[in-house]
Structures are given as C-alpha cells and as structure tokens.
Design a protein around this motif. Structure first.
Motif, PDB file in Angstrom:
ATOM      1  N   CYS A   1       0.879  -1.268   0.021  1.00  0.00           N
ATOM      2  CA  CYS A   1       0.085   0.102   0.108  1.00  0.00           C
ATOM      3  C   CYS A   1       1.005   1.331   0.027  1.00  0.00           C
ATOM      4  O   CYS A   1       0.708   2.229  -0.524  1.00  0.00           O
ATOM      5  CB  CYS A   1      -0.917   0.170   1.105  1.00  0.00           C
ATOM      6  SG  CYS A   1      -2.233  -1.242   1.427  1.00  0.00           S
TER       7      CYS A   1
ATOM      8  N   GLN B   1      -4.562  -1.515   5.848  1.00  0.00           N
ATOM      9  CA  GLN B   1      -4.781  -1.391   7.213  1.00  0.00           C
ATOM     10  C   GLN B   1      -3.722  -2.221   8.034  1.00  0.00           C
ATOM     11  O   GLN B   1      -3.944  -2.694   8.960  1.00  0.00           O
ATOM     12  CB  GLN B   1      -5.987  -1.169   7.959  1.00  0.00           C
ATOM     13  CG  GLN B   1      -6.694  -0.118   7.524  1.00  0.00           C
ATOM     14  CD  GLN B   1      -8.329  -0.169   7.974  1.00  0.00           C
ATOM     15  OE1 GLN B   1      -8.701  -1.132   7.497  1.00  0.00           O
ATOM     16  NE2 GLN B   1      -9.078   0.921   8.446  1.00  0.00           N
TER      17      GLN B   1
ATOM     18  N   MET C   1       0.055   1.366   7.057  1.00  0.00           N
ATOM     19  CA  MET C   1      -0.656   2.802   7.220  1.00  0.00           C
ATOM     20  C   MET C   1      -1.668   2.987   6.032  1.00  0.00           C
ATOM     21  O   MET C   1      -2.320   4.086   5.905  1.00  0.00           O
ATOM     22  CB  MET C   1       0.050   4.109   7.512  1.00  0.00           C
ATOM     23  CG  MET C   1       0.868   3.788   8.492  1.00  0.00           C
ATOM     24  SD  MET C   1       0.444   4.467  10.188  1.00  0.00           S
ATOM     25  CE  MET C   1       1.072   5.862  10.584  1.00  0.00           C
ATOM     26  N   GLY C   2      -1.447   2.154   5.188  1.00  0.00           N
ATOM     27  CA  GLY C   2      -2.355   2.348   3.597  1.00  0.00           C
ATOM     28  C   GLY C   2      -3.758   1.903   3.842  1.00  0.00           C
ATOM     29  O   GLY C   2      -4.209   1.474   5.259  1.00  0.00           O
ATOM     30  N   PRO C   3      -4.660   1.707   2.961  1.00  0.00           N
ATOM     31  CA  PRO C   3      -5.806   1.402   2.868  1.00  0.00           C
ATOM     32  C   PRO C   3      -6.227  -0.202   3.277  1.00  0.00           C
ATOM     33  O   PRO C   3      -7.407  -0.452   3.692  1.00  0.00           O
ATOM     34  CB  PRO C   3      -6.529   1.561   1.425  1.00  0.00           C
ATOM     35  CG  PRO C   3      -5.236   2.100   0.624  1.00  0.00           C
ATOM     36  CD  PRO C   3      -4.218   2.208   1.462  1.00  0.00           C
TER      37      PRO C   3
ATOM     38  N   PRO D   1     -12.102   0.686   5.540  1.00  0.00           N
ATOM     39  CA  PRO D   1     -12.442   1.790   5.193  1.00  0.00           C
ATOM     40  C   PRO D   1     -13.584   2.112   4.865  1.00  0.00           C
ATOM     41  O   PRO D   1     -14.249   1.273   4.494  1.00  0.00           O
ATOM     42  CB  PRO D   1     -11.106   2.035   3.883  1.00  0.00           C
ATOM     43  CG  PRO D   1     -10.241   1.040   3.954  1.00  0.00           C
ATOM     44  CD  PRO D   1     -11.053   0.023   4.935  1.00  0.00           C
TER      45      PRO D   1
END
Lengths: 376, 426
Positions: free
Chosen positions: B355, B384, B380-382, B409
């Motif tokens: 991510c 998670q 820390m991206g989508p 999300p």
C-alpha cells in the motif's frame, strides 16, 4: 561502581525533546535522550504537523515566527520522508465577525512585516474549489507548511547523534534528583542539567506543573490528491480553543503530500480514555463537512486520538523549574508543539548557556504560574 | 438518523463458527442476528455451498440455519463500535447501527502472505484469493498454476482449481516431510473422516507433484509472472507458470476483538471455558481463538451460542469435543509450523507493505511494529496492515496489539450521526 556522566539528560523523544537534543548537541553539550517509547510516538505522532504562525498573543506570535523561520531554513536539509510541504494556511471566515478577525490579523501581520494576504469570496473559491459556496473570505499565510512529525523527530535525533548524543529508548526516567537521573532499568546517569520534554507526562512526574491533558480526535482518508490544497482552519477555532473548559470541535483540514486528507479536530479536557469516541468523531466529521460538503464521499481509513499538554494561558513552559536547580521544562505546547519545538530548543540553549537570547525569556518561564513554586 | 437494528445476541461472521453459534443461540428463543460482509452464508470455507452444495456437514448446518429463527444480515461490514452495546456497520445503502446485549465474535481468519522477490508481480496471488477469483469468474482453464506455502488449504485450492481446468504444475509445501508424518499418523489414528477427506483430495490431485521441504525463493517475469524459482534448501530450480497461488497458513482477524478491548494472548483472542472473552458479554469462537479448522469452529460456536443465552448445561456437554478438536489443531499447527528460512527470503528491496511501498530493508531497521509504522508508514495504507502486519508478525516477531477504527475503510458520511449525504441513508 562509576556512574556514567552526561551534561544534559533530555526526557522525551518527541518533537520537542528531539529539537532540544539537536540544539544542545550542536551547542557542544553532551546529551542523552531518554524515552520508554519509540521516537515521536506520543503527541508527536498524534498531531497534524502544521507549521504555522499563531498571533493570538504577542508571545505566541514571536515564538511561532522564530520557529517557522527555523523550519523554513531547514527545508533543504530535511529528508524526503518528513513530507515537508509549503501548502500555506487559509483561515476561513464564515461570518462578519470572522471577517473582522481577518482584518485584525492583516494589521498584526503587516505590523510584524510577515507575508500574508486577504482573499475575498471569489478568490477563496478559486483557491479551494471543494469549499462550500458562501464563505466570506480567508486570511492566507503563504509560508506556513505541513510536515510528517515522527520522521522530523527522528531526523533531529539523528542530527543530535552525529554530534555525540546518545538515545536510550525502552527505559523511563523514574526520578530526577539534583545531579542524577534514575532510570527504570536500575541504572543512573550523572548530569548537570535535565530537560523535561514529556508533554502531558511532565505533570505526572512534577506535581504542581499546571498542565492538563486536552484530548483531540483526528481521521485520515485514502488518497485524493488535490481535494484540498492548503491547510484549512475555520476562524471559529480561535473563539473556541481558548478560555473555555467545554468540549469543542472545529474544522481543521490538511492536505498530506501522499494525497491523503487529514481531518480534525476536537478539544476535550478530562477525557481520560484514549479510545476514539464515536460521538466526538461524528462531531468532528460533521463540522468539517459544513465547510467541505464533498468530504462525506471520501473513504476514511484511520481515526485516532492524542493528548495535548495544555497550560492555563496557552503558552508553553520553557525554562528552569524553580524547585530543583538544574531541572528545566520544555513542555505545555498544547496544539503547537510541532511548530514551536525549534523555538523552544533555542530558548533552552539560551537558558543553559546564558547567551543573549533572540526571544524574550519571561513569557514562557514556568515560574509565571503561582502553582509552580517560586525560587526560594 | 442512522437506521438501527436491535438484537439480544449479535453474531459477527457467518462461517461455521458464527452459524453454529447463531443456531444454538436461537434455540433459546432470543432475538439473534448474524452479520457478514459476504452476500451469502458460509464464510470462506463454505462459500457457495448454499447454491452448489458439496459438503455434507455444510448442508446440514445450512438447513439448520434455514429453520432457525434468526436474522441474517448479509453484505454488511462491521466497521467499528458505536458506543457500548452498539456496532457500526456499512451496507451498500450507508451506515447502520447494530445494537446487542451479547456479542459473539466469529470473524474467522485470513491467509498469511510472506514477501519474496517478485511477489507483487501480476499473477502472484493468495491461494484462497485465487480460488475466490475463479469462483467469481476468472478463467483458469489450461493455465499453469503453482500452489506454494503451507497447510492443508494448499491441497484444497489446488484440487478446486484442477476441477476448473487449471494445470496444477506443483504444490510446494514448506513443512518438512518429517514434520508432516506424525500429523498424518495422528489423522489416521484419530480422525477417520479427515483421513478419508485427505485421501479424496489426494485422488483429486493424482499426477500433481506434492513437494515437502520446498518453498518459493523468487517470482520472475517481465511485467507479469512467467516463472517461480523454488528451493528445498539445497538446490533451486524454476517452474514456468501463469499463476502462483501462495498461502503461508492463516492469521486470525483480530481487528474487531481488539477494538472491543478483548485480551489477546499469543496472537489469539483469549476466552474462558464458556468462550467468553475478557470483555463481559462478548464471546469469541472459531479461528480467532486459535487456528483449528472446521470441527473446532463448529464446537466453539455452539458453546458460545449456548453460553451467551443462558444454556450452560448444553454448552458443557461440548467441552470434551472441543478438547479433541483443539488437540487436533495443535498437531496441525506443529506439523505446518513455518520454517525459519522463510524469514530470510525477502531481498532488501522487496516490498513488505505494498500500500505504501515500504521495502524489507526499511522495515527491519525498527525495533517494533509501532516504530516501523510511524517511521516508514508500513501498514498505514488502505489495507490497514492486514497483509504486512501478518508478514511482520512472523518475520520480526512483532505482535498486533492495537487497532484503530474504522476496521475497514468507509465513507466519512458513515461516521456522521445524522448523515448529511442522502446516499448514506438506508
């Protein structure tokens, strides 16, 4: 058994501790940084990372000007992962009162010789197409920036380490007694000075220091490059943020370099749990949505909270702790610690070296509060 | 106002554990709801069983679900808490609040994916992921597939893909033959049903090489997968393929239990004799309490369903069966334990977090998951951290100890108490 010697112990590896360590190391002090947690993992990680000028008091204006100048001077040196972006700040005026505040700001900034301009309704709409129609204007500060604070703190500590600073994470300072710091692993460090830069932690270790934790909520979205272009703050923020004990929310929305949109924020005293409160988060989103209706469609990927170290007058505590010679405070920055970390570090070096300060020392002295014992 | 639903017992997850829990809870006459993000019952393992039945036990349970008095809430993803006794869920029409007196968490598990050079090439997929895509219509006939990783799931996936016309070139199991042997013997001795299943699988896979002590080193291809390089620790060789389906065992979906404040011990939700977690009134069943497969999930689900509805005597009758299924699970997990060499397959520039494009080299410099996240944005991206968190847990021994809402999300409108956006209202 010999006790290792260090001239200065900096307690706290957040942005303020990191900045103090860097400045002290550059001034040839031998420094050790102590933090039980990873670098920048407290309020530094929770904050928005806005480098901005605050003109709500002369002392705050002076400190933020000094600090922002230092940040902007650092721009060429900061590594890429600090995501330092010159996006500027837009203070949004929704009504006539707030437009009056825009005019007052304009006078203050002009008097200080700081670049800023007033945008009317049309100019604001052009600058930020996703804002709702009908806002009266905005106060634009072009040289404000946003930054990713945990990496900035790490870079400052690396700078300090290049000047011989030691970093000790995973241990906490249990007690500071005169010339000695006792650590949780049973070891002791002999010091000349100790700088307390532990944010809300300072009040726990030093009773009488007038700091109250003020909880905030934030949420960040997936990537929507260009959705907002400037750091946006509603001017109602000023009216709400100070002088009141009640819970409040205001619209604060930042673009991140990643294209993500960072949405805040709330202020709550006496909220002990660090859990996200769904009601408060709903209020934060609702308030931001009043200014940016299209926000509702964006995908939120992570919400969190943090605790600001708030003082009664909104100014930090920088300088000697009168009760214990050798102990200095660098704390109480409330929501502005990322910005004012560099000015704070300069003041700490002023105190420890006795050199002629560029900023006045008095407005930030811990001794200004009656709760802090005066010098015997 | 966000629409809301009220239940005495709410079950999260409609796989075997959740369905068993719901059926048993419904026997009490209380109002029971089952929520799942899939449009149909069955979870990952019984996906599609309602329409195309294959599994006898699945059929029996699905029949029981049909006759039980319970509400099935399909296509609804739980995204977080909405205060005590309330969950917030997302539907195609917007947010919905689910209220409950008791909660049974049966969110199941996902595959663990480990990074190796080339794993981000198109054509490299999760084993279960590829299976789901083929079930969803991806044409696989005549395509060459290598299935690699660890665990019984590899065989099931390979057998399924073969029935759909794929050329299964190789199944590469990282576990040592010497570790699998005791497991096979235990299976023969104690689990005649499972032995039959295993033999049926082996028959379905006749002619497909099954190599133990074998794992992927690297995937190669120009823009898309062309071959995989495998090793047995002594020599390496390449196998040309169109798809590489990988799964390195299962990891529990801990996001919701962690958000609810449930204690997690050694990587799984801690429960008492009655499947209750450390949070009063919140129960855990199935893979979240320990990877153990179908029998364990069904038994724990039943116990949780009875315990949550004041039927402790019925729950206690299942304790011995649970013990047996847990023993089997322990044997299974020992047999398929991941070998240390897999910690060293990634190259310095191999991505760990796709991510946020974070390489192995950048992640490994940090002392903890928290520090790595803060300093590199890993996780820390989508997604998670669902992929890289499970990988770094194995690679560096970093446990997942906290989670931030939402657990998936979701549109910001879904956080509003009175959604301003009409699209978010049901």
């Amino acid at each position: 058994m010999s006790v290792p010697t260090c001239q200065v112990a900096v307690l706290g590896a957040g942005i303020v501790g990191a900045a103090c360590a860097r400045a002290l190391a550059q001034a040839d002090f031998q420094v050790v940084i102590i933090d039980p947690n990873p670098i920048g993992s407290g309020a530094t990680a929770a904050g928005m990372g806005h480098i901005l000028l605050i003109d709500d008091s002369p002392a705050q204006f002076a400190l933020t000007q000094n600090s922002r100048q230092q940040w902007n001077d650092l721009a060429p040196e900061l590594p890429d992962d600090c995501e330092f972006v010159k996006c500027g700040t837009l203070w949004l005026a929704a009504d006539e009162d707030e437009l009056d505040e825009v005019r007052r700001k304009e006078e203050r900034f002009r008097a200080a010789g700081v670049a800023a301009e007033v945008l009317d309704t049309r100019q604001l709409a052009a600058a930020e197409p996703n804002l709702r129609a009908g806002l009266l204007g905005a106060f634009f500060i072009p040289d404000d920036r946003v930054i990713y604070p945990p990496c900035a703190a790490r870079w400052m500590i690396e700078e300090a380490q290049r000047h011989g600073t030691q970093l000790r994470t995973g241990v906490s300072a249990i007690e500071v007694t005169g010339k000695e710091v006792r650590l949780s692993d049973g070891s002791r460090i002999s010091v000349e000075f100790t700088v307390h830069a532990t944010g809300c932690g300072t009040a726990k270790m030093l009773p009488g220091v007038p700091i109250r934790p003020r909880k905030g909520h934030l949420i960040i979205t997936d990537r929507y490059p260009g959705f907002v272009r400037h750091a946006l703050l509603e001017l109602g923020y000023i009216k709400k943020a100070h002088g009141t004990d009640t819970d409040s929310v205001s619209c604060v929305v930042h673009p991140r370099r990643t294209g993500q949109v960072l949405v805040g924020s709330s202020r709550q005293f006496d909220a002990e749990s660090k859990d996200v409160d769904p009601r408060m988060l709903a209020r934060v989103v609702a308030r931001a949505t009043e200014f940016l209706p299209g926000l509702t469609r964006l995908s939120g990927i992570r919400a969190w909270t943090g605790f600001r170290a708030a003082t009664p007058d909104g100014l930090p505590l920088i300088g000697p702790y009168p009760e214990l010679p050798g102990l200095y405070l660098a704390t109480g920055h409330e929501g502005h610690g990322i910005t004012t970390s560099l000015g704070t570090a300069e003041l700490i070096v002023d105190h420890l070296t006795g050199r002629t300060p560029r900023l006045p020392l008095e407005p930030y002295l811990p001794a200004r509060f009656s709760g802090v014992p005066a010098h015997a | 106002m966000t629409p809301e639903r009220q239940f005495d017992v709410l079950v999260v997850g409609a796989g075997p554990a959740g369905l068993a829990a719901a059926c048993c809870a419904a026997e009490s006459g209380r109002r029971v709801g089952v929520v799942d993000d899939n449009p149909d019952l069955g979870g990952q393992i019984w996906r599609g069983e309602r329409v195309h039945p294959h599994h006898k036990e699945a059929g029996a349970w699905l029949q029981r679900v049909r006759t039980a008095s319970l509400d099935f809430l399909p296509g609804m993803q739980v995204i977080g808490q909405n205060g005590p006794g309330r969950l917030l869920a997302e539907t195609a029409d917007g947010a919905c609040e689910l209220r409950f007196e008791r909660l049974i968490l049966a969110p199941g598990a996902r595959e663990r994916f480990l990074p190796f050079p080339g794993w981000t090439l198109p054509g490299v997929l999760g084993a279960g992921g590829l299976q789901a895509m083929v079930k969803g219509g991806l044409p696989i006939e005549g395509r060459r597939v290598v299935v690699a990783g660890s665990g019984p799931l590899l065989l099931a996936v390979a057998a399924y893909l073969r029935t759909r016309g794929a050329k299964a070139s190789l199944i590469a199991e990282q576990a040592a033959w010497s570790a699998l042997l005791p497991f096979g013997l235990a299976l023969l001795r104690t689990q005649p049903d499972k032995t039959r299943q295993a033999l049926a699988l082996r028959w379905a896979l006749r002619g497909v090489p099954y190599r133990t002590d074998c794992w992927p080193m690297r995937a190669d291809g120009d823009g898309k997968l062309a071959s995989v390089t495998l090793t047995n620790g002594r020599r390496t060789w390449s196998v040309p393929c169109d798809y590489l389906a990988c799964g390195f065992g299962l990891v529990p979906n801990l996001e919701l239990p962690l958000l609810m404040g449930c204690d997690v011990r050694a990587g799984f939700v801690a429960v008492d004799e009655m499947q209750q977690t450390s949070v009063n009134g919140v129960y855990g069943a199935g893979e979240v309490t320990g990877i153990g497969g179908l029998d364990k999930s069904l038994t724990e689900g039943q116990i949780a369903g009875y315990a949550a509805t004041g039927q402790p005597a019925k729950a206690r009758r299942l304790v011995a069966a649970r013990k047996r299924s847990q023993r089997f699970a322990a044997t299974l997990n020992t047999a398929f334990a991941l070998r240390d060499e897999l910690r060293h397959v990634a190259a310095p520039d191999t991505l760990v977090c796709r991510c946020e494009d974070v390489s192995y080299d950048r992640v490994r410099r940090h002392e903890s998951w928290r520090a790595a996240k803060l300093q590199t944005r890993c996780g820390m991206g989508p997604c998670q951290g669902r992929v890289c968190g499970a990988a770094t847990e194995f690679l560096f021994g970093w446990p997942t100890t906290s989670v931030r809402p939402p657990i998936y999300p979701t549109a910001l409108a879904n956080f509003l108490e009175s959604p301003a956006n009409p699209a978010s209202l049901a």
